[in-house]
Design a protein around this motif. Structure first.
Motif, short mmCIF file in Angstrom:
data_model
loop_
_atom_site.label_atom_id
_atom_site.label_comp_id
_atom_site.label_asym_id
_atom_site.label_seq_id
_atom_site.Cartn_x
_atom_site.Cartn_y
_atom_site.Cartn_z
N UNK A 118 4.42 97.39 96.31
CA UNK A 118 5.20 96.19 96.01
C UNK A 118 6.68 96.51 95.93
N UNK A 119 7.49 95.49 95.96
CA UNK A 119 8.91 95.67 95.63
C UNK A 119 9.24 94.85 94.39
N UNK A 120 10.40 95.08 93.83
CA UNK A 120 10.71 94.56 92.51
C UNK A 120 10.66 93.03 92.38
N UNK A 121 11.02 92.25 93.41
CA UNK A 121 10.96 90.80 93.24
C UNK A 121 9.55 90.22 93.06
N UNK A 129 4.44 92.87 99.33
CA UNK A 129 3.45 93.88 98.96
C UNK A 129 2.74 94.34 100.22
N UNK A 130 2.95 95.59 100.61
CA UNK A 130 2.23 96.18 101.72
C UNK A 130 0.89 96.69 101.20
N UNK A 131 -0.18 96.44 101.97
CA UNK A 131 -1.54 96.80 101.54
C UNK A 131 -2.23 97.61 102.62
N UNK A 132 -3.01 98.59 102.19
CA UNK A 132 -3.80 99.36 103.15
C UNK A 132 -5.11 99.78 102.50
N UNK A 133 -6.17 99.69 103.29
CA UNK A 133 -7.46 100.25 102.87
C UNK A 133 -8.20 100.69 104.11
N UNK A 134 -9.44 101.13 103.95
CA UNK A 134 -10.24 101.57 105.09
C UNK A 134 -11.55 100.81 105.12
N UNK A 154 4.78 87.80 99.46
CA UNK A 154 4.23 88.06 100.79
C UNK A 154 3.36 89.30 100.76
N UNK A 155 2.10 89.17 101.18
CA UNK A 155 1.18 90.31 101.27
C UNK A 155 0.99 90.64 102.75
#
Length: 270
Positions: A118-121, A129-134, A154-155
């Motif tokens: 995430x970033x502060x805002x 929020x950047x997301x990663x999984x497998x 924003x995700x």
């Protein structure tokens, strides 16, 4: 998408970023009675949120874990926390430079693990929020975690973990770079003769208004800049300075590359 609150949320650490996330979730309706924060200092977090200084003997059913401490603490945290996790315990990690493979090695009993940057805002619900999984993460768990993230802004799901440090350099570090730009814009205004307090207020309001305009416009930011700049006018003369030899682009590319490289170095060190 409507936010889906976990039955219980267990935060390991509650610094600036994790604190902003929790603040936003509470503002959006998360019951503080569902939240426990592990904090060695024992300092209070928010009304109704339980703060503990040691790991519990067990986690309540339906617990989601948020790893929000410093990345270098991962070994000690995992040694104490992993025995409490099982296949149905989702883990969200916001630890920079800590790969999913590393997390899976340290938490072998957990099936559902997601990296988030995430970033502060996010505290305002206007973050990224950047997301990663497998593929090991259950599809429904992935959807539930995405719904938990939704109130933060924003995700963006990242298809390749190799991009994670690059995305972090852009959106995770980006607010600090923009804050620096706002400060520089104000100081430049002062340098050409505007009183410092006025320059500071005007720089901040200008960036805020321009960002809101860009977010709502059909045209790209590059096109908007050209629309503002009349041929031979003041704006065009200023843009000519920024555009000469792609100096602004080069500066920002070097800035993001430096942040990316540091993230990769942290991952190698871990």
């Amino acid at each position: 998408m409507t936010a889906i609150w976990p039955d219980h949320l267990f935060l390991v650490g509650c610094g600036n970023m994790a604190g902003q996330m929790l603040s936003r979730w509470l503002a959006c309706g998360l019951d503080p009675a569902r939240v426990t924060v592990l904090r060695p200092s024992g300092r209070a977090v928010a009304d109704g949120v339980t703060v503990v200084t040691a790991y519990p003997a067990a986690l309540p059913a339906g617990t989601t874990i948020l790893l929000g401490m410093k990345p270098y603490q991962i070994a000690d945290v995992a040694a104490a926390l992993a025995p409490l996790c099982h296949a149905a315990t989702p883990i969200v990690s916001i630890l920079a430079g800590t790969t999913l493979a590393d997390l899976r090695t340290r938490f072998p009993g957990a099936r559902d693990i997601v990296r988030a940057m995430p970033n502060l805002p996010v505290g305002l619900g206007e973050g990224v929020v950047a997301l990663f999984t497998d593929v090991a993460t259950d599809r429904q768990a992935k959807a539930d975690l995405a719904a938990l993230i939704q109130p933060l802004g924003l995700a963006e799901w990242i298809a390749d973990e190799a991009l994670f440090n690059r995305v972090t350099a852009l959106s995770g570090c980006g607010p600090a770079f923009l804050f620096r730009f706002i400060d520089a814009l104000a100081r430049a205004g002062e340098a050409i003769g505007i009183p410092a307090p006025q320059a500071a207020r005007m720089a901040l309001a200008t960036v805020q208004g321009a960002a809101n305009m860009a977010a709502g416009a059909a045209a790209s930011p590059a096109a908007l800049a050209d629309q503002v700049a009349s041929p031979g006018g003041m704006t065009r003369e200023g843009l000519n300075v920024l555009d000469a030899d792609d100096r602004l682009l080069a500066l920002l590319t070097d800035t993001l590359a430096a942040a990316r490289d540091r993230g990769e170095a942290m991952a190698r060190g871990a």
